[in-house]
Design an enzyme around this catalytic site. Sequence first.
Site, PDB file in Angstrom:
ATOM      1  N   HIS A   1       0.856  -1.190   0.000  1.00  0.00           N
ATOM      2  CA  HIS A   1       0.000   0.000   0.000  1.00  0.00           C
ATOM      3  C   HIS A   1       0.893   1.242   0.000  1.00  0.00           C
ATOM      4  O   HIS A   1       2.057   1.182   0.409  1.00  0.00           O
ATOM      5  CB  HIS A   1      -0.891   0.014   1.232  1.00  0.00           C
ATOM      6  CG  HIS A   1      -1.958  -1.036   1.233  1.00  0.00           C
ATOM      7  ND1 HIS A   1      -3.009  -1.022   2.105  1.00  0.00           N
ATOM      8  CD2 HIS A   1      -2.131  -2.139   0.450  1.00  0.00           C
ATOM      9  CE1 HIS A   1      -3.796  -2.051   1.879  1.00  0.00           C
ATOM     10  NE2 HIS A   1      -3.276  -2.759   0.879  1.00  0.00           N
TER      11      HIS A   1
ATOM     12  N   GLU B   1       1.031   3.810   1.907  1.00  0.00           N
ATOM     13  CA  GLU B   1       1.574   4.166   3.220  1.00  0.00           C
ATOM     14  C   GLU B   1       2.779   3.294   3.577  1.00  0.00           C
ATOM     15  O   GLU B   1       3.801   3.786   4.060  1.00  0.00           O
ATOM     16  CB  GLU B   1       0.522   3.986   4.326  1.00  0.00           C
ATOM     17  CG  GLU B   1      -0.719   4.806   4.155  1.00  0.00           C
ATOM     18  CD  GLU B   1      -1.835   4.055   3.436  1.00  0.00           C
ATOM     19  OE1 GLU B   1      -1.583   3.440   2.368  1.00  0.00           O
ATOM     20  OE2 GLU B   1      -2.972   4.096   3.931  1.00  0.00           O
TER      21      GLU B   1
ATOM     22  N   CYS C   1      -5.858   1.784   6.088  1.00  0.00           N
ATOM     23  CA  CYS C   1      -6.525   0.552   6.514  1.00  0.00           C
ATOM     24  C   CYS C   1      -5.897   0.087   7.832  1.00  0.00           C
ATOM     25  O   CYS C   1      -4.949   0.691   8.342  1.00  0.00           O
ATOM     26  CB  CYS C   1      -6.375  -0.518   5.439  1.00  0.00           C
ATOM     27  SG  CYS C   1      -4.678  -1.139   5.254  1.00  0.00           S
TER      28      CYS C   1
END
Length: 168
Positions: free
Chosen positions: A53, A55, A83
């Site tokens: 992801h 991040e 998430c």
Amino acid sequence: MSQDRHWMNAALELAKKAEDLGEVPVGAVVVLKDEIIGQGWNQPISGCDPTAHAEIMALRSAAKQQNNYRLPDATLYVTLEPCTMCAGAIIHSRIKRVVFAAPEPKAGAVISNGSVFDRPEMNHRVEYTGGVGQEEAVGMIQAFFKRRREEARAARKARKAIDHKETE
């Protein structure tokens, strides 16, 4: 322009890189002392990595640049609410603050589901702000999924036409 908006614009630019790869357009930057120390964009599909992801990629980049897995006093700017996996990584990296553009009602873990940063059992407190650059981020994601649905419809239609010709 506010500092938050300035850095979110950098994250939005990275989201476009994800989109160019056929990924959900999410981008992230890690900022420390008015300097980007890490950046990332969604790459789970193209990288065959479920953890890739935006991040996580930005945290990895920043940790490498700082030669430290802990990033105290740093701020993470991301175009979509993190998430649960990303929220956990943010806590473990000791990020001071997260700024996100769009909430993620299905999988978001900061304000939408679970409020991970606010849980009393967490050993690190992360400050957070949402809604910075929300309109652009939501527009980009909605356009991406609209295009994907249209492509899927066109592919089904093409398969149907081929199947029809084969039965003639």
